[in-house]
Design a protein around this motif. Structure first.
Motif, short mmCIF file in Angstrom:
data_model
loop_
_atom_site.label_atom_id
_atom_site.label_comp_id
_atom_site.label_asym_id
_atom_site.label_seq_id
_atom_site.Cartn_x
_atom_site.Cartn_y
_atom_site.Cartn_z
N PRO A 1 21.77 14.25 34.93
CA PRO A 1 21.04 13.94 36.24
C PRO A 1 19.63 14.00 36.01
O PRO A 1 19.08 14.93 35.41
CB PRO A 1 21.51 14.66 37.40
N THR B 1 16.43 16.30 39.84
CA THR B 1 17.30 17.16 40.73
C THR B 1 16.48 17.95 41.87
O THR B 1 15.53 18.74 41.33
CB THR B 1 18.12 18.10 39.83
N VAL C 1 30.07 16.14 47.03
CA VAL C 1 29.96 14.80 46.09
C VAL C 1 28.71 13.93 46.59
O VAL C 1 27.77 13.57 45.79
CB VAL C 1 31.14 14.39 45.53
N LYS C 2 28.92 13.59 47.94
CA LYS C 2 27.84 12.67 48.32
C LYS C 2 26.26 13.38 48.48
O LYS C 2 25.53 12.84 48.22
CB LYS C 2 28.34 12.17 49.79
N ASN D 1 25.08 13.62 44.86
CA ASN D 1 24.51 12.25 44.43
C ASN D 1 23.18 12.20 45.23
O ASN D 1 22.15 11.70 44.39
CB ASN D 1 25.49 11.27 44.99
N ARG D 2 22.97 12.45 46.65
CA ARG D 2 21.65 12.20 47.10
C ARG D 2 20.56 13.04 46.62
O ARG D 2 19.41 12.54 46.63
CB ARG D 2 21.94 12.63 48.66
N SER E 1 20.69 14.43 43.25
CA SER E 1 20.75 14.56 41.91
C SER E 1 21.28 15.92 41.22
O SER E 1 20.71 16.45 40.42
CB SER E 1 19.55 14.27 41.19
N PRO F 1 32.77 9.81 41.33
CA PRO F 1 31.44 10.33 41.33
C PRO F 1 30.46 9.97 42.42
O PRO F 1 29.49 10.34 42.82
CB PRO F 1 30.74 10.12 39.95
N MET F 2 30.94 8.89 43.11
CA MET F 2 29.96 8.38 44.03
C MET F 2 30.63 9.03 45.75
O MET F 2 30.04 8.64 46.75
CB MET F 2 30.32 6.88 44.24
N ASP G 1 29.58 6.82 37.07
CA ASP G 1 28.72 7.96 37.52
C ASP G 1 27.53 7.64 37.03
O ASP G 1 26.84 8.20 36.22
CB ASP G 1 29.41 9.09 36.62
N ASN H 1 24.62 8.53 38.05
CA ASN H 1 23.78 9.43 38.28
C ASN H 1 24.00 10.80 37.30
O ASN H 1 23.33 11.66 37.43
CB ASN H 1 23.60 10.04 39.84
N ILE I 1 26.26 13.03 37.47
CA ILE I 1 26.25 14.39 38.00
C ILE I 1 27.51 15.12 37.72
O ILE I 1 27.74 16.33 38.00
CB ILE I 1 26.22 14.26 39.55
#
Length: 508
Positions: free
Chosen positions: A5, A8, A71-72, A75-76, A78, A186-187, A441, A443, A445
């Protein structure tokens, strides 16, 4: 560096986590250190380059929706996520190589038994011990579980690619016991995975493509078991014996060890090699099967040990692999997937190298019905004896290098430690996983720097280890090399207590 990622923002992630949920988490040093490793154990000399492999936070979700939320958020901002079971793998599958989150799933332990369809639907943080004991109360049992079942989790064994275990000779590899899975991708979306092709994508890939939160497994009516223990002085005789009895239909578990392994566990060393058999109740009676096995074993110069010793072995079976770790400052080992035919040369090569380099060593092998073998090559060592430690790791490396070059096997589980062999010897598999990783995935992560990318190179590791083996060879010749003398464990003289999971291990 690819597949990690970027940009971060960990502090913003933590602030949002505090505001948006009641999920328990910790940034305490004791938590992040204890959750950032596995059973291998490393001395300081080896730890120096792993200092960055420490999580920033440990999170304990209890529900699938909490995993989705985490997880969300990750992602937001990183933030990398490393999923964790019990950490019973030795190869760094759950080392957070890029910091970030350790997602400890051990509080996800709910399950439901469907007796009509002979299946159990369970969250993946539950241990094999807990699940199997509860199934036994309903007169069912799992079709397979690992030798680390006292601690290891369902999801952990899937993620590390566990295929050879207790019961798998009779019921098939653990992946064949899986009916379907629920996965958080991963999303942050939930997927139902029910085809063999899709299940294989998550089996042994350390969670880099998704976090398994729920799994449906086949279960079977409980049946009685009977154990037998046979001693051999020649490896050829042991292997011939296995090949001779392989078609018996009531074999539940077959495994083999050497005298160094059993000396540490049962305090016996009368034979060079030992063959352990567990029979499961079937069409043939236990007494008839025992007579057959005893007759064949005599043909190959085997000696049947007493019922007391075989029962002692069976009752303590789930403690033995980890017992060597408990009694050893640092346990270096390598786990290889090969076939029975190749085992003889691999074991002899391993033993010869260990003897010439004056290194502690022992072996354990677990066999499935197709005669594939999980061969565990163990080199107990001490972090205060740095040259012994490095040579022990180098010995395992030499064996792995040779099995790939001679096409006699592959590493059983990858994780952090064995990813260098993927890049060197299984490049087609790596390229396939890299493409899939980029697709699912974007990003990067999920468990970065595992399988698709490493922080070090095979060439560097190979140079270091081969130099250590060379100097160890010189030290052995001039008689300055010494084995490590571990303190004798007082428990060796005691009969082992029956494990909790052992309720279903009792013989008739």
């Amino acid at each position: 560096m690819k597949y990690v990622p970027e940009d971060t923002d960990f502090r913003s992630f933590i602030e949002e986590l505090k505001k948006s949920s009641q999920i328990e988490f910790s940034e305490d040093l004791i938590d992040i250190i204890s959750e950032s490793g596995d059973m291998a154990g490393s001395p300081y000399a080896h730890w120096r380059w792993k200092k960055k492999f420490i999580a920033d936070v440990v999170i304990w979700p209890e529900k699938e929706e909490e995993v989705v939320e985490i997880v969300k958020l990750a992602n937001r901002f990183s933030v990398p996520i490393t999923p964790r079971g019990a950490g019973t793998c030795y190869f760094g599958s759950n080392n957070p190589t890029f910091g970030g989150i350790i997602l400890d799933l051990k509080r996800m332990t709910n399950y439901n038994v469907n007796k009509d369809e002979n299946k159990v639907i369970t969250q993946t943080g539950i241990s094999f011990q807990t699940l199997n004991n509860n199934l036994i109360e309903d007169s069912f049992e799992l079709g397979g579980y690992p030798s680390s079942a006292l601690a290891s989790t369902i999801g952990g064994w899937v993620g590390t690619g566990g295929s050879h275990g207790i019961g798998t000779y009779h019921y098939g590899s653990f992946v064949d016991q899986i009916l379907d899975m629920k996965v958080v991708n991963p999303m942050g979306d939930i997927q139902i995975v029910d085809s063999k092709k899709d299940i294989d994508k998550f089996f042994g890939t350390c969670g880099i493509f998704g976090i398994i939160t729920e799994i449906s497994l086949k279960i079977y009516p409980c049946r009685k078991k009977k154990s037998l223990f046979i001693g051999y002085n020649k490896l050829n005789d042991l292997i011939s014996m296995i090949q001779k009895i392989k078609q018996m239909d009531n074999l539940y578990l077959i495994s083999f060890t050497d005298k160094n392994y059993e000396m540490r566990n049962l305090n016996i060393s009368n034979y060079n090699y030992y063959f352990f058999i567990v029979l499961i109740e079937g069409n043939e009676t236990f007494s008839h099967s025992k007579e057959q096995i005893e007759k064949i074993s005599k043909k190959y110069s085997g000696n049947l040990l007493s019922n007391e010793i075989s029962e002692q072995k069976w009752k303590a079976y789930l403690k033995q692999e980890t017992k060597i770790k408990r009694d050893t400052p640092v346990l270096t080992l390598q786990s290889i997937k090969t076939n029975l035919e190749n085992c003889k040369d691999l074991i002899k090569n391993f033993e010869a190298l260990a003897e010439k380099r004056i290194l502690n060593h022992c072996i354990y092998g677990s066999i499935n019905h197709d005669l594939s073998v999980r061969l565990l090559l163990i080199t107990p060592t001490d972090n205060k004896k740095i040259y012994h430690f490095l040579a022990s790791k180098a010995l395992s490396h030499r064996i792995v290098k040779n099995i790939y070059k001679t096409e006699k096997g592959e590493v059983y589980s990858y994780g952090l430690q064995n990813s260098i062999y993927l890049d060197k010897f299984e490049s087609d598999k790596v390229e396939k996983w890299r493409k899939l990783k980029s697709d699912v995935d974007p990003n990067f992560i999920f468990n970065p720097l595992k399988l698709v990318e490493t922080k070090t190179s095979y060439r560097r590791i190979n140079t270091i280890f081969e130099m250590n083996l060379f100097w160890r060879k010189i030290a052995a010749k001039i008689k300055t090399a010494k084995r490590v003398n571990f303190p004798k464990d007082k428990s060796l003289s005691k009969k082992p207590e029956q494990t909790t999971l052992g309720k279903n291990l009792k013989s008739d």
